[in-house]
Motif scaffolding. Structure first.
Motif, PDB file in Angstrom:
ATOM      1  N   LEU A 100       0.831  -1.211   0.000  1.00 55.62           N
ATOM      2  CA  LEU A 100       0.000   0.000   0.000  1.00 55.62           C
ATOM      3  C   LEU A 100       0.863   1.257   0.000  1.00 55.62           C
ATOM      4  O   LEU A 100       0.607   2.196  -0.761  1.00 55.62           O
ATOM      5  CB  LEU A 100      -0.942  -0.006   1.207  1.00 55.62           C
ATOM      6  N   VAL A 101       1.893   1.285   0.840  1.00 59.18           N
ATOM      7  CA  VAL A 101       2.788   2.451   0.903  1.00 59.18           C
ATOM      8  C   VAL A 101       3.474   2.650  -0.448  1.00 59.18           C
ATOM      9  O   VAL A 101       3.513   3.766  -0.982  1.00 59.18           O
ATOM     10  CB  VAL A 101       3.823   2.286   2.033  1.00 59.18           C
ATOM     11  N   GLN A 102       3.987   1.591  -1.021  1.00 57.68           N
ATOM     12  CA  GLN A 102       4.673   1.693  -2.310  1.00 57.68           C
ATOM     13  C   GLN A 102       3.720   2.141  -3.412  1.00 57.68           C
ATOM     14  O   GLN A 102       4.103   2.913  -4.297  1.00 57.68           O
ATOM     15  CB  GLN A 102       5.345   0.364  -2.653  1.00 57.68           C
ATOM     16  N   ALA A 124       8.138   3.922  12.766  1.00 51.91           N
ATOM     17  CA  ALA A 124       9.261   4.522  12.028  1.00 51.91           C
ATOM     18  C   ALA A 124      10.147   3.464  11.375  1.00 51.91           C
ATOM     19  O   ALA A 124      10.603   3.650  10.243  1.00 51.91           O
ATOM     20  CB  ALA A 124      10.081   5.426  12.943  1.00 51.91           C
ATOM     21  N   ASN A 125      10.401   2.353  12.060  1.00 50.70           N
ATOM     22  CA  ASN A 125      11.262   1.311  11.480  1.00 50.70           C
ATOM     23  C   ASN A 125      10.639   0.707  10.223  1.00 50.70           C
ATOM     24  O   ASN A 125      11.336   0.432   9.251  1.00 50.70           O
ATOM     25  CB  ASN A 125      11.554   0.216  12.506  1.00 50.70           C
ATOM     26  N   PHE A 126       9.330   0.494  10.242  1.00 50.01           N
ATOM     27  CA  PHE A 126       8.620  -0.030   9.065  1.00 50.01           C
ATOM     28  C   PHE A 126       8.836   0.894   7.868  1.00 50.01           C
ATOM     29  O   PHE A 126       9.195   0.450   6.784  1.00 50.01           O
ATOM     30  CB  PHE A 126       7.124  -0.173   9.398  1.00 50.01           C
ATOM     31  N   LYS A 129      12.440   1.031   6.366  1.00 50.16           N
ATOM     32  CA  LYS A 129      12.742  -0.101   5.481  1.00 50.16           C
ATOM     33  C   LYS A 129      12.223   0.133   4.067  1.00 50.16           C
ATOM     34  O   LYS A 129      12.676  -0.492   3.120  1.00 50.16           O
ATOM     35  CB  LYS A 129      12.140  -1.394   6.039  1.00 50.16           C
ATOM     36  N   LEU A 130      11.267   1.059   3.922  1.00 55.25           N
ATOM     37  CA  LEU A 130      10.693   1.371   2.614  1.00 55.25           C
ATOM     38  C   LEU A 130      11.308   2.635   2.010  1.00 55.25           C
ATOM     39  O   LEU A 130      10.798   3.172   1.028  1.00 55.25           O
ATOM     40  CB  LEU A 130       9.173   1.525   2.733  1.00 55.25           C
ATOM     41  N   GLY A 131      12.395   3.120   2.624  1.00 51.48           N
ATOM     42  CA  GLY A 131      13.121   4.249   2.058  1.00 51.48           C
ATOM     43  C   GLY A 131      12.835   5.602   2.671  1.00 51.48           C
ATOM     44  O   GLY A 131      13.361   6.620   2.214  1.00 51.48           O
ATOM     45  N   TRP A 132      12.003   5.649   3.707  1.00 53.74           N
ATOM     46  CA  TRP A 132      11.661   6.909   4.362  1.00 53.74           C
ATOM     47  C   TRP A 132      12.763   7.297   5.353  1.00 53.74           C
ATOM     48  O   TRP A 132      13.399   6.428   5.950  1.00 53.74           O
ATOM     49  CB  TRP A 132      10.326   6.788   5.093  1.00 53.74           C
TER      50      TRP A 132
END
Length: 157
Positions: A100-102, A124-126, A129-132
């Protein structure tokens, strides 16, 4: 697995609103479920901002993610925002949140946005891992939150 715009299935709003109210009412003091349902009607248009995308797993509503103009009234200069990333408990730990984020990131990039912002009290860790990237830690409505951003303008050199 299917990610679609909420405008294609507006009948999902009451369920989404209940999920979101249960998850984040502490960050929105005084906001009722009815107010949340009413506010979500604005997402049923043909604009990207605001819009909500829903994840359907075998025909069942499983999660959501939105792109909105602003999610922190203390940071109106930052726009647009990823918001309302939610996965129903029975679908968690299967990668749906990341998808969903991607999806929202790709939609924002395709629309020409250079950055997206979000805040999170506990994930924040999640997002990292997605580039934030965390850009600030602050108190918002009585809760310690991490303010984050992601750069979308992947320019070709």
């Amino acid at each position: 697995m299917t990610i679609i715009n909420l405008s294609q299935e507006p009948h999902q709003i009451p369920t989404l609103a209940q999920w979101h109210q249960a998850e984040w009412s502490n960050l929105n003091p005084g906001q009722t479920l009815e107010h949340r349902i009413e506010r979500m009607q604005a997402y049923l248009n043909d604009k990207l901002v605001p819009s909500t995308f829903i994840y359907k797993h075998e025909g069942q509503l499983a999660g959501s993610a939105a792109i909105i103009e602003s999610d922190m009234d203390t940071r109106p200069e930052l726009t647009p925002w990823l918001a309302s990333v939610y996965v129903a408990p029975e679908y968690r730990r299967q990668g749906l949140g990341a998808k969903l984020v991607q999806h929202v990131m790709l939609q924002a990039q395709a629309a020409g946005f250079a950055k997206l912002y979000l805040f999170t009290p506990d994930q924040a860790n999640f997002y990292a891992k997605l580039g934030w990237t965390a850009i600030a830690e602050e108190y918002y409505r009585g809760h310690r939150v991490t303010l984050m951003s992601v750069t979308l303008n992947l320019s070709e050199d």
